[in-house]
Design a protein around this motif. Structure first.
Motif, PDB file in Angstrom:
ATOM      1  N   ALA A 126       0.816  -1.221   0.000  1.00  0.00           N
ATOM      2  CA  ALA A 126       0.000   0.000   0.000  1.00  0.00           C
ATOM      3  C   ALA A 126       0.848   1.269   0.000  1.00  0.00           C
ATOM      4  O   ALA A 126       0.346   2.346  -0.352  1.00  0.00           O
ATOM      5  CB  ALA A 126      -0.923   0.001   1.221  1.00  0.00           C
ATOM      6  N   TYR A 127       2.119   1.167   0.377  1.00  0.00           N
ATOM      7  CA  TYR A 127       2.976   2.345   0.402  1.00  0.00           C
ATOM      8  C   TYR A 127       3.560   2.685  -0.969  1.00  0.00           C
ATOM      9  O   TYR A 127       4.158   3.753  -1.152  1.00  0.00           O
ATOM     10  CB  TYR A 127       4.154   2.140   1.366  1.00  0.00           C
ATOM     11  CG  TYR A 127       3.786   1.940   2.816  1.00  0.00           C
ATOM     12  CD1 TYR A 127       2.692   2.574   3.384  1.00  0.00           C
ATOM     13  CD2 TYR A 127       4.562   1.121   3.635  1.00  0.00           C
ATOM     14  CE1 TYR A 127       2.367   2.396   4.721  1.00  0.00           C
ATOM     15  CE2 TYR A 127       4.249   0.940   4.977  1.00  0.00           C
ATOM     16  CZ  TYR A 127       3.151   1.580   5.507  1.00  0.00           C
ATOM     17  OH  TYR A 127       2.838   1.402   6.830  1.00  0.00           O
ATOM     18  N   ARG A 128       3.419   1.782  -1.937  1.00  0.00           N
ATOM     19  CA  ARG A 128       4.143   1.916  -3.199  1.00  0.00           C
ATOM     20  C   ARG A 128       3.859   3.240  -3.914  1.00  0.00           C
ATOM     21  O   ARG A 128       4.775   3.979  -4.285  1.00  0.00           O
ATOM     22  CB  ARG A 128       3.817   0.745  -4.119  1.00  0.00           C
ATOM     23  CG  ARG A 128       4.579   0.801  -5.444  1.00  0.00           C
ATOM     24  CD  ARG A 128       4.277  -0.408  -6.309  1.00  0.00           C
ATOM     25  NE  ARG A 128       4.702  -1.654  -5.666  1.00  0.00           N
ATOM     26  CZ  ARG A 128       5.948  -2.131  -5.718  1.00  0.00           C
ATOM     27  NH1 ARG A 128       6.892  -1.462  -6.385  1.00  0.00           N
ATOM     28  NH2 ARG A 128       6.258  -3.263  -5.120  1.00  0.00           N
ATOM     29  N   GLU A 129       2.587   3.534  -4.133  1.00  0.00           N
ATOM     30  CA  GLU A 129       2.258   4.720  -4.922  1.00  0.00           C
ATOM     31  C   GLU A 129       2.798   5.996  -4.282  1.00  0.00           C
ATOM     32  O   GLU A 129       3.366   6.869  -4.955  1.00  0.00           O
ATOM     33  CB  GLU A 129       0.743   4.825  -5.103  1.00  0.00           C
ATOM     34  CG  GLU A 129       0.320   5.993  -5.977  1.00  0.00           C
ATOM     35  CD  GLU A 129      -1.182   6.012  -6.217  1.00  0.00           C
ATOM     36  OE1 GLU A 129      -1.643   6.985  -6.851  1.00  0.00           O
ATOM     37  OE2 GLU A 129      -1.888   5.078  -5.784  1.00  0.00           O
ATOM     38  N   GLU A 130       2.630   6.094  -2.967  1.00  0.00           N
ATOM     39  CA  GLU A 130       3.109   7.278  -2.251  1.00  0.00           C
ATOM     40  C   GLU A 130       4.613   7.453  -2.396  1.00  0.00           C
ATOM     41  O   GLU A 130       5.112   8.559  -2.655  1.00  0.00           O
ATOM     42  CB  GLU A 130       2.733   7.168  -0.776  1.00  0.00           C
ATOM     43  CG  GLU A 130       3.288   8.274   0.094  1.00  0.00           C
ATOM     44  CD  GLU A 130       3.092   8.017   1.585  1.00  0.00           C
ATOM     45  OE1 GLU A 130       3.566   8.850   2.366  1.00  0.00           O
ATOM     46  OE2 GLU A 130       2.477   6.987   1.952  1.00  0.00           O
TER      47      GLU A 130
END
Length: 218
Positions: A36-40
């Motif tokens: 879930a942290y990838r895009e950020e």
């Protein structure tokens, strides 16, 4: 340009570091446990790889470090009262990062610690804080004994104030505050300065520009 693996890549200092590394024309590789942290983090210019610091072993760390030229250990067990995570993240995560770097053939290693962790603790020190200090102290000792080309940065009390670009840096600096953004700037700078290898420095905000403080050896 080089690839810099950042262990604990979603941490507050680490997120500033990703940007600072991009400014220095490095490619930051953020190692995080959640997809879930990838895009950020990609929006900050980082390459993202998954690594669970607590559950995976040193071989997994080595695999995550593949193709990187240096490792920055910027992970921490967080400010909560979870005493066990001070050991599994702050100490064991560092130990596995050191061994993973060795296995991956990476010699350059920078560790984020905390000011004063070698000082004796009062007998009435709260258990979680004691666990944190001891974890950082023991992790630093292991890094110093690792045989890697290490640098240890020990910031004072961290703040979220804007970067000042001005620091006090050295082996024995009076305790004080330092912005997370300024810590990140110092981390990025020491990676580009061979003279910082084998140095353990305290870091607080001060009067010297970051580049000058790093170049002058604290």
């Amino acid at each position: 340009m080089s690839r810099i693996a950042v262990v604990g890549g979603h941490g507050q200092v680490a997120q500033h570091l990703l940007v600072a590394l991009r400014r220095s024309e490095h490619t930051p590789v953020a190692l995080v446990r959640r997809e879930a942290y990838r895009e950020e983090l990609e929006s900050r210019g980082a390459e993202v790889r998954l690594l669970d610091i607590e559950s995976q072993d040193a071989a997994a760390f080595a695999a995550a470090f593949a193709g990187c030229d240096a490792v920055v250990f910027a992970a921490g067990g967080g400010p909560d009262g979870n005493q066990e995570r001070k050991r599994t993240v702050d100490l064991e995560g560092s130990l596995k990062s050191v061994e993973g770097a060795r296995q991956a053939g990476i010699s350059r290693f920078v560790q984020v610690s905390a000011i004063g962790v070698d000082d004796p603790l009062p007998e009435d020190t709260e258990d979680v804080w004691r666990a944190y200090v001891e974890a950082k102290r023991d992790a630093d000792a292991a890094v110093r004994d690792s045989g890697l080309d290490w640098t240890i940065i020990r910031p004072g009390r961290l703040t979220d104030d804007p970067a000042t670009g001005l620091v006090a840096l050295g082996p024995d600096v009076e305790r004080g505050e330092v912005t997370r953004a300024d810590v990140a700037a110092v981390l990025a700078a020491v990676l580009d300065e061979p003279g910082t290898i084998g140095k353990q420095w305290d870091l607080v905000n001060g009067d010297t520009p970051v580049a000058d403080a790093v170049r002058q050896g604290g």
